[in-house]
Motif scaffolding. Structure first.
Motif, PDB file in Angstrom:
ATOM      1  N   LEU A 125      -8.653  72.468 -70.161  1.00  0.00           N
ATOM      2  CA  LEU A 125      -7.168  72.449 -69.667  1.00  0.00           C
ATOM      3  C   LEU A 125      -6.743  71.223 -69.229  1.00  0.00           C
ATOM      4  CD1 LEU A 125      -6.325  75.902 -68.056  1.00  0.00           C
ATOM      5  CD2 LEU A 125      -5.245  75.093 -70.015  1.00  0.00           C
ATOM      6  N   ASN A 126      -5.635  70.325 -69.745  1.00  0.00           N
ATOM      7  CA  ASN A 126      -4.873  69.362 -69.494  1.00  0.00           C
ATOM      8  C   ASN A 126      -3.552  69.511 -69.067  1.00  0.00           C
ATOM      9  OD1 ASN A 126      -4.001  66.717 -69.053  1.00  0.00           O
ATOM     10  ND2 ASN A 126      -4.040  65.860 -71.029  1.00  0.00           N
ATOM     11  N   THR A 127      -2.948  69.550 -67.980  1.00  0.00           N
ATOM     12  CA  THR A 127      -1.731  69.559 -67.366  1.00  0.00           C
ATOM     13  C   THR A 127      -0.903  68.527 -67.265  1.00  0.00           C
ATOM     14  OG1 THR A 127      -2.184  69.850 -65.020  1.00  0.00           O
ATOM     15  CG2 THR A 127      -2.532  71.938 -66.222  1.00  0.00           C
ATOM     16  N   GLY A 128      -1.676  67.396 -67.419  1.00  0.00           N
ATOM     17  CA  GLY A 128      -1.082  66.072 -67.091  1.00  0.00           C
ATOM     18  C   GLY A 128      -1.285  65.932 -65.394  1.00  0.00           C
ATOM     19  N   LEU A 129      -1.475  66.533 -64.480  1.00  0.00           N
ATOM     20  CA  LEU A 129      -1.883  66.429 -63.231  1.00  0.00           C
ATOM     21  C   LEU A 129      -3.305  66.603 -63.101  1.00  0.00           C
ATOM     22  CD1 LEU A 129       1.144  68.550 -61.494  1.00  0.00           C
ATOM     23  CD2 LEU A 129       1.001  66.076 -62.258  1.00  0.00           C
ATOM     24  N   THR A 130      -4.072  67.592 -63.562  1.00  0.00           N
ATOM     25  CA  THR A 130      -5.250  67.757 -63.673  1.00  0.00           C
ATOM     26  C   THR A 130      -6.044  67.871 -65.139  1.00  0.00           C
ATOM     27  OG1 THR A 130      -5.080  70.216 -63.524  1.00  0.00           O
ATOM     28  CG2 THR A 130      -5.291  68.886 -61.394  1.00  0.00           C
ATOM     29  N   ILE A 131      -7.338  67.644 -65.021  1.00  0.00           N
ATOM     30  CA  ILE A 131      -8.005  67.907 -66.417  1.00  0.00           C
ATOM     31  C   ILE A 131      -9.051  68.826 -65.833  1.00  0.00           C
ATOM     32  CG2 ILE A 131      -9.190  67.003 -68.301  1.00  0.00           C
ATOM     33  CD1 ILE A 131      -7.426  64.336 -68.134  1.00  0.00           C
ATOM     34  N   ARG A 132      -9.353  70.038 -66.483  1.00  0.00           N
ATOM     35  CA  ARG A 132     -10.273  70.621 -66.198  1.00  0.00           C
ATOM     36  C   ARG A 132     -10.952  71.265 -67.376  1.00  0.00           C
ATOM     37  NH1 ARG A 132      -6.996  75.792 -63.860  1.00  0.00           N
ATOM     38  NH2 ARG A 132      -9.289  76.622 -63.764  1.00  0.00           N
ATOM     39  N   GLY A 133     -12.391  71.074 -67.249  1.00  0.00           N
ATOM     40  CA  GLY A 133     -13.269  71.728 -68.081  1.00  0.00           C
ATOM     41  C   GLY A 133     -14.603  72.441 -67.732  1.00  0.00           C
ATOM     42  N   MET A 134     -15.150  71.611 -66.700  1.00  0.00           N
ATOM     43  CA  MET A 134     -16.394  72.298 -66.046  1.00  0.00           C
ATOM     44  C   MET A 134     -16.313  73.580 -65.324  1.00  0.00           C
ATOM     45  SD  MET A 134     -18.382  68.775 -65.016  1.00  0.00           S
ATOM     46  CE  MET A 134     -16.936  67.930 -64.499  1.00  0.00           C
TER      47      MET A 134
ATOM     48  N   ALA B 266       6.031  75.183 -69.135  1.00  0.00           N
ATOM     49  CA  ALA B 266       4.618  74.680 -69.692  1.00  0.00           C
ATOM     50  C   ALA B 266       3.756  74.909 -68.255  1.00  0.00           C
ATOM     51  CB  ALA B 266       4.648  73.224 -70.187  1.00  0.00           C
ATOM     52  N   LEU B 267       4.385  74.247 -67.402  1.00  0.00           N
ATOM     53  CA  LEU B 267       3.310  73.995 -66.032  1.00  0.00           C
ATOM     54  C   LEU B 267       3.522  74.931 -64.931  1.00  0.00           C
ATOM     55  CD1 LEU B 267       3.381  70.055 -66.191  1.00  0.00           C
ATOM     56  CD2 LEU B 267       1.832  71.461 -67.283  1.00  0.00           C
TER      57      LEU B 267
END
Length: 434
Positions: A311-320, A433-434
């Motif tokens: 997930l890329n929200t523009g504020l955070t990028i999450r994957g792990m 979206a956010l």
């Protein structure tokens, strides 16, 4: 109910990243015979992911994770930067509440992945590094194992955790090769700095750290963004750019990366640093589109990046954290399957119901519109300059009479060429979206 068949392992997990390791470890803890196959010769050797790990999910797997795992720093400051050619506007948020319990940590994946596989081996997982899986073994519609070179290994369930461009997902017919719009390329450097120098430059102390999310001139207008985060004695910095927009721009990903490191707002932070690592990595741009696919077949479950859980929200990028959550959902479904010795499509589909009930499925649904919102080109050019021009009008005391902020803002808006209707449209799209 499946017939009794001879197998080499109960479960074969393909991929030794966070998703694969968490799934293998959890199943081994529950008494399963697990083989984990990792293509890289060394754990983490193929991994160049962004290293901010929203780690609270790991406490469910490894109690006291942040104190026993090889993490770098606890992120207590988050900065969002709109970067222009000769200016930047930062939103700088610090909060001590993010320290205990730790909300996010920085990690170097070579260290973390090696530690995770050590935990797997201690739990009884057979780890097989340096092996490439060539194909799945199928009998009728049931997947019953994997082929690696001349070897065939049989199992009840295969778990595919083989990364963004998952060959296993393609081999199973779950999806075709992803379109460029769904993928991005990341280019990252790790710059070594003495601990005291790093802490003084970034205003952090002890085990605290800072993470920057950057947009604008850091990618020279290409859809994507830049990142910077502090490790214990190094800084990880780089860019992530959507593949289709990068190709259309005609620019080189490595040149854009170098441009960021030389930017007047960034270069002083890296001065006299030593380059420790440099590389590029394929990553996910539209995880929601990828994870909307069916993620199972009889005897097969797909998790982590292979399933599109980023997930890329523009504020955070999450994957792990999403990878770990999907791994736990998969382990839960597999345990249920072993309870009745049924590895059919219906049994594997329990994974989707567990996913949808977890934070992974709920967050993917909440932010499903974020990728489309982040496609708006004004995000990467006009808004950064507009914000800087407003602040310049406020702080530039050039002996002319001062004007109200409203007038300064309207003049900056007029000069930018952005229409108020476009701003309002983007604001409402961002809210949705956010």
């Amino acid at each position: 109910m499946s017939e009794e068949v001879d197998v080499d392992f109960d479960v074969i997990v393909i991929g030794g990243g966070v998703a694969g390791a968490v799934c293998a470890y959890t199943l081994a803890q529950q008494g399963r015979e697990v083989l984990l196959i990792e293509r890289g010769a060394e754990p983490g050797s193929k991994n160049l992911s962004g290293g901010v790990f929203y780690c609270r999910i790991m406490e469910k797997v490894f109690p006291d994770f942040v104190n026993i795992a090889p993490v770098e720093r606890r992120i207590t400051r988050n900065c969002v930067s709109l970067i222009n050619q000769s200016s930047f506007v930062n939103i700088d948020y610090w909060d001590q509440r993010l320290t205990e319990p730790a909300n996010a940590v920085t990690v170097l994946r070579v260290k973390l992945d090696a530690w995770l596989l050590e935990q797997c081996e201690e739990a009884g997982v057979t780890v097989m590094p340096g092996v490439k899986v060539d194909s799945l073994i199928t009998e009728g519609t049931q997947i019953v194992g994997v082929r690696a070179g001349e070897d065939e290994l049989r199992c009840h369930v295969v778990v595919a955790a083989d990364g963004v461009n998952s060959f296993i997902a393609q081999d199973a017919g779950i999806r075709a090769k992803e379109p460029m719009k769904h993928l991005a390329v990341g280019v990252k450097s790790v710059i070594g700095l003495p601990r005291k120098v790093l802490e003084d430059r970034f205003n952090v102390r002890g085990n605290e750290g800072v993470a920057y999310a950057m947009v604008g001139d850091c990618t020279q207008g290409v859809a994507g963004g830049g990142f910077l985060y502090t490790n214990e004695e190094s800084v990880s910095i780089g860019v992530v750019m959507r593949l289709d927009d990068l190709e259309a721009s005609g620019l080189s990903s490595s040149d854009i990366h170098d441009h960021l490191l030389q930017h007047p707002a960034i270069a002083p932070l890296l001065e006299d640093g030593q380059l420790l690592e440099y590389g590029c990595h394929l990553t996910i741009e539209d995880g929601s589109a990828m994870s909307s696919h069916d993620l199972t077949r009889p005897g097969l479950i797909i998790i982590g990046d292979a399933a599109g859980f980023t997930l890329n929200t523009g504020l955070t990028i999450r994957g792990m954290d999403l990878a770990a959550g999907s791994a736990l959902a998969a382990a839960g479904a597999i345990q249920k399957a072993f309870g009745v010795m049924d590895f059919s499509q219906e049994s594997m589909d329990v994974y989707r119901s567990l996913l949808d009930a977890s934070f992974v499925g709920k967050d993917m649904a909440t932010y499903a519109k974020a990728p489309a919102f982040l496609e708006r080109p004004r995000m990467y050019s006009d808004y950064g300059k507009l914000a800087a021009d407003v602040f310049y009008g406020v702080f530039n005391h050039d002996l002319t009479p001062r004007r109200h902020l409203r007038a300064v803002g309207l003049d900056a808006l007029k000069a930018s060429g952005v229409k108020m209707t476009q701003i309002m449209g983007d604001v409402f799209a961002g809210i949705r979206a956010l």
